[in-house]
Each structure stands twice: as C-alpha cells, then as structure tokens.
Design an enzyme around this catalytic site. Structure first.
Site, PDB file in Angstrom:
ATOM      1  N   HIS A 116      -0.540  -5.474   9.465  1.00 34.65           N
ATOM      2  CA  HIS A 116       0.340  -5.963   8.667  1.00 34.65           C
ATOM      3  C   HIS A 116       1.735  -6.576   9.722  1.00 34.65           C
ATOM      4  CE1 HIS A 116       3.612  -6.904   5.428  1.00 34.65           C
ATOM      5  NE2 HIS A 116       2.268  -7.203   4.716  1.00 34.65           N
ATOM      6  N   ASP A 193       0.547   3.319   9.013  1.00 35.18           N
ATOM      7  CA  ASP A 193       0.956   2.324   7.728  1.00 35.18           C
ATOM      8  C   ASP A 193      -0.271   2.673   6.738  1.00 35.18           C
ATOM      9  OD1 ASP A 193       1.010   0.463   5.848  1.00 35.18           O
ATOM     10  OD2 ASP A 193       0.983  -1.262   7.389  1.00 35.18           O
ATOM     11  N   GLN A 196      -2.081   0.594   2.227  1.00 30.60           N
ATOM     12  CA  GLN A 196      -3.186   0.233   1.398  1.00 30.60           C
ATOM     13  C   GLN A 196      -4.022   1.649   1.340  1.00 30.60           C
ATOM     14  OE1 GLN A 196      -3.924  -2.346  -0.093  1.00 30.60           O
ATOM     15  NE2 GLN A 196      -2.313  -3.817   0.787  1.00 30.60           N
ATOM     16  N   LYS A 219       2.197  -0.864  -4.954  1.00 26.26           N
ATOM     17  CA  LYS A 219       0.770  -1.064  -4.698  1.00 26.26           C
ATOM     18  C   LYS A 219       0.027   0.072  -5.314  1.00 26.26           C
ATOM     19  CE  LYS A 219       1.150  -3.552  -0.131  1.00 26.26           C
ATOM     20  NZ  LYS A 219       1.207  -4.682  -0.656  1.00 26.26           N
ATOM     21  N   CYS A 356       0.091 -12.148   5.325  1.00 27.47           N
ATOM     22  CA  CYS A 356       0.947 -11.183   6.320  1.00 27.47           C
ATOM     23  C   CYS A 356       0.316 -10.561   7.363  1.00 27.47           C
ATOM     24  CB  CYS A 356       1.823 -10.226   5.555  1.00 27.47           C
ATOM     25  SG  CYS A 356       2.920 -10.896   4.482  1.00 27.47           S
TER      26      CYS A 356
HETATM   27  N1  7TS Z   1       1.469  -2.508   5.177  1.00 26.93           N
HETATM   28  C1  7TS Z   1       0.446  -2.952   4.589  1.00 26.93           C
HETATM   29  C2  7TS Z   1      -1.109  -2.563   5.192  1.00 26.93           C
HETATM   30  C3  7TS Z   1       0.409  -3.781   3.572  1.00 26.93           C
HETATM   31  O1  7TS Z   1      -0.584  -4.366   2.887  1.00 26.93           O
HETATM   32  C4  7TS Z   1       1.697  -4.338   3.170  1.00 26.93           C
HETATM   33  C5  7TS Z   1       1.964  -5.242   2.055  1.00 26.93           C
HETATM   34  C6  7TS Z   1       2.891  -3.738   3.651  1.00 26.93           C
HETATM   35  C7  7TS Z   1       2.534  -3.010   4.856  1.00 26.93           C
HETATM   36  C8  7TS Z   1       4.187  -4.113   3.474  1.00 26.93           C
HETATM   37  O2  7TS Z   1       4.437  -3.484   2.166  1.00 26.93           O
HETATM   38  P1  7TS Z   1       5.808  -3.963   1.355  1.00 26.93           P
HETATM   39  O3  7TS Z   1       5.717  -3.139   0.016  1.00 26.93           O
HETATM   40  O4  7TS Z   1       6.831  -3.442   2.322  1.00 26.93           O
HETATM   41  O5  7TS Z   1       5.888  -5.185   1.135  1.00 26.93           O
HETATM   42  N2  7TS Z   1       0.842  -6.227   1.914  1.00 26.93           N
HETATM   43  C9  7TS Z   1       0.809  -7.076   1.004  1.00 26.93           C
HETATM   44  C10 7TS Z   1      -0.407  -7.984   1.014  1.00 26.93           C
HETATM   45  O6  7TS Z   1      -1.497  -7.687   1.452  1.00 26.93           O
HETATM   46  N3  7TS Z   1      -0.275  -9.022   0.045  1.00 26.93           N
HETATM   47  O7  7TS Z   1       0.980  -8.999  -0.134  1.00 26.93           O
HETATM   48  C11 7TS Z   1       1.653  -7.864   0.276  1.00 26.93           C
END
Ligand code: 7TS
Length: 402
Positions: A116, A193, A196, A219, A356
């Site tokens: 990401h 990370d 997910q 999530k 992203c």
């Molecule tokens: N890392 C991964 C693997 C992610 O899927 C996401 C968000 C993030 C980091 C960042 O998380 P946040 O809560 O700080 O935004 N992924 C997604 C997505 O796949 N579609 O919208 C957000």
C-alpha cells in the site's frame, strides 16, 4: 457466535438492501461497537489522564483497559501498543523515526510492489533523506512475494524489511515467519503492514517475532481514526517521539523538556478515547467467531465467486489462488470506472481504481482494477447478486462493442 446470523448485528444491513463487498477499504460497524462508543459520549464523555474526578477516572480506566485488551489480542505488552490515527500513521512513525534515526548511505530497505502507498512513500522519503537505497523483492509470475525471491535481494546491507502481511489487492499472505527469521540473521529489522491481516487472521507478535506491526481499527469492525503500532520494547526505548506536546511529556523547563516512556511518548494530545474503546469492543466481537471460521467463510465465498467469474467470457481474475477473501479482476477492454455504476445500480458496493497500490497496478500493466472483498456478513446470495451483475455489465459492454 455463528457467522450465519451475524448480519443482524450490523444496522446498515438491516436498514438497507446492500451487498457490501468493500471490506478491504473499511468494514461495516456492528451495533455493539456503536453502543460502546455511544456509552462513552453519553455517560462519561471526558478527557483521560487529567481530571481528578470520578468521571475522568472512569474514562481513564476504560481507555486503559481498552489498550490492555488490544495488546492481549496481538500478544504484545501494554508499553508496546501505541495508539495512532490508523495503519498509515503507524507505518509513518516507524519510517520517520526509526528509519531516519538509524539509516545511513549504503544501507538497504527492502519493500515490494505489493505494498500500500503508506508502506512505500514513507520509506522513499527516508531513503532520500538518509542516502539509503530502496530495493524491491521481485514478485513471482502470480504477483507473490516468495522466500526464494526475498533471499535474492537480502544482503549484509539490508537494514530494514518493510512488507505487507496480506496484500490489499491480491489477497496473498506473505510468508513472513521465514522472511523475518532470514532478515534477523542479517541484523535487519522487519516492519509489518498488518492492515489487511489483523481483521482475518490471528496475529501473535511474539511468535512472529516482527519488530514493528501496524493495523487500523476501521477494517476490523472498529471505528475510523484509530490504529495500532506495535513495536518491540527495546526498539521503542531507543526512538525519539515524532511529535511533542501535552500528555507525552514529563518535566518541562524553559529550554528543554523530557518525556514519558512508551507508549505515551508517541501519543501527544488528547487521544482517540471513544475510538480506543470502540476498537477494544470490535476485538471482543471479532473473537466471538474465531479466525478459522472467518477465513474459511471468506475463502469459500471467494472461491465460489472466482469459479463463476472464470466461466464468463471476457473477465480476467488476477489472483485466483489468493488464500483470503479478495478478488481482483477486470472486464476485458472496459475501464473499471465504467463498470462500477452497474454494481451501484444493483446495490453492490465495491471498489474500482488503483486501491492505493499503484506499484501493483503498474506491475499488472492495467490502468486500474475492480476489487470485491468478502467478510463475515457476506453470504452465498451476495455472491449470486454479484455474479449476475457482472454478467449484466459484460453483456452490455459486449453489445456496444467492448
Ligand atoms: N496498508 C494496507 C495493506 C491497507 O489495505 C491500507 C488501507 C492501509 C495500509 C492504510 O490504512 P489506513 O487505515 O491508514 O487508511 N487500504 C485501503 C484499501 O485497500 N482501500 O481503501 C483503503
């Protein structure tokens, strides 16, 4: 609790005709999490660590217990469990503090095209500032990180390995246990990370032996605006804060101040109190199902859907072998943004775009993709509605010559 009856726990699903296939972006919120946060705002909506009155004690105690519960969930210690705004800020903290403080010219940072943006852009910046070099693990033909490919880029210069546990587009699980062991043999630290992964599989940071690990509340049934950074105590102790201000400090003099130990030194200002309480409740909710049941359910739905998609002419699935509930696909020759309106008409929520993860989209050599993700509240009926909608869209675009 049974997955089959879980839909009634989500007010949005009882009020609306909705097939929600966008959990990888954000999961839906169960009533129990909403209630816990409402209880805070209704019954004791005051700041923590400050007031010497009963309500503030209650807020501080509930907030502290929330952190204890979240730490237990990943088998971390209390001091190692830092509240952040989300996975992005957690991953930034690792790069901008640990990376900037320790890296020097010639050092190597291993990342991947599956990351990401929030696990690549911070390291790009750190590489620029410190003179360290970014090295990409070559992905195999399916787009996976393999141990062999990881070994091919691991050197004595590797100081940081920054990899995703589960790709948010391909849904592959990275073989991290071996990768972490190999990285440690070279003296490198590993930043994971888990944005997910935390919603779908049991994470034990001690067993995994990762050095840092990040995830987000929203999530995994929790609220937005909160995430977790886990870090090994010895590393956190040697790191400076990223931000300075109230609550993180100890003594303050005119020209210098000092600060508390982790986790507080990384958490200046009024923390996300309702969000921490909400995330702790989300974890309680998640744990009533058990991760084996969750991943089996998602994977079963995904397998049924992939089989059906592969039987439709003019549909490409990029990750049929994914172990989780993520499908990354396209209608051949049609831009995904032109397809999503069909899903919307059928009350199906899913995402089109680069997710992203532009490096992966470039690796796939397409402008964008469609992504459908399954979670506990999805059903066989959802799969059927989804497949019918894909067929309708495919027929439409075929008719007009795409
Ligand atoms: N890392 C991964 C693997 C992610 O899927 C996401 C968000 C993030 C980091 C960042 O998380 P946040 O809560 O700080 O935004 N992924 C997604 C997505 O796949 N579609 O919208 C957000």
């Amino acid at each position: 609790m049974s997955l089959a009856t879980s839909r009634k726990d989500f007010p949005i699903l009882t009020k609306h005709d909705l097939v929600y296939l966008d959990t990888a972006a954000s999961s839906l919120t169960p009533q129990s999490v909403i209630d816990k946060m409402t209880e805070y705002y209704t019954d004791y909506p005051v700041n923590v660590h400050r007031g010497v009155y009963k309500l503030s004690y209650r807020a501080t105690e509930t907030y502290t217990k929330a952190r204890e519960n979240i730490a237990r969930f990943i088998n971390a210690d209390f001091e190692e469990t830092i509240f952040t705004r989300g996975a992005s800020s957690a991953l930034n903290l690792v790069a901008l503090v640990y990376g900037r403080e320790t890296l020097k010219p010639g050092d190597e940072i291993i990342v991947s095209e599956l990351e990401h943006h929030s696990h690549v852009l911070p390291w790009q910046q750190v590489a620029k500032k410190t003179g360290a070099t970014l090295i990409y693990v070559p992905l195999n033909k399916d787009g996976r990180i393999t141990i062999e490919n990881f070994k091919s880029v691991l050197t004595n210069q590797t100081k940081v390995v920054a990899l995703t546990y589960i790709s948010n587009v391909m849904g592959y699980i990275t073989p991290l246990e071996t990768i972490i062991r190999l990285a440690h043999e070279k003296g490198a630290i590993v930043s994971v990370d888990a944005a997910q992964a935390a919603p779908h599989m049991q994470i034990d940071v001690k067993k995994l032996d990762c050095d840092f690990l990040a995830f987000s509340g929203h999530k995994m049934f929790g609220p937005t605006g909160i995430g977790i950074l886990y870090g090994k105590r010895a590393l956190l102790d040697q790191m400076e804060p990223l931000e300075y201000g109230g609550d993180m400090n100890d003594n303050v003099d005119k020209f210098k101040g000092d600060w508390k130990d982790s986790p507080y030194k990384f958490e200046t200002g009024t923390p996300p109190i309702a969000e921490a309480i909400g995330l702790s409740e989300a974890i309680n909710y998640l744990e009533t199902f058990g991760f084996d049941a969750i991943i089996t359910h998602e994977h079963t739905l995904k397998t049924t859907a992939v089989k059906a998609l592969e039987s439709i002419d003019g549909v490409t699935v990029y990750n049929p072998s994914a172990e989780t509930g993520i499908i990354n696909f396209n209608l051949d020759g049609v831009h995904p943004h032109d397809v999503v309106s069909f899903f919307d008409e059928d009350h199906i929520a899913l995402r089109a775009g680069h997710h992203c993860a532009q490096l992966l989209i470039k690796w796939l050599n397409v402008p964008a993709t469609l992504r459908a993700t399954f979670y506990i509240y999805n059903t066989e009926d959802d799969v059927k509605t989804f497949i019918d909608s894909v067929k309708r869209a495919r027929a439409f675009f075929t008719d007009i010559g795409f």
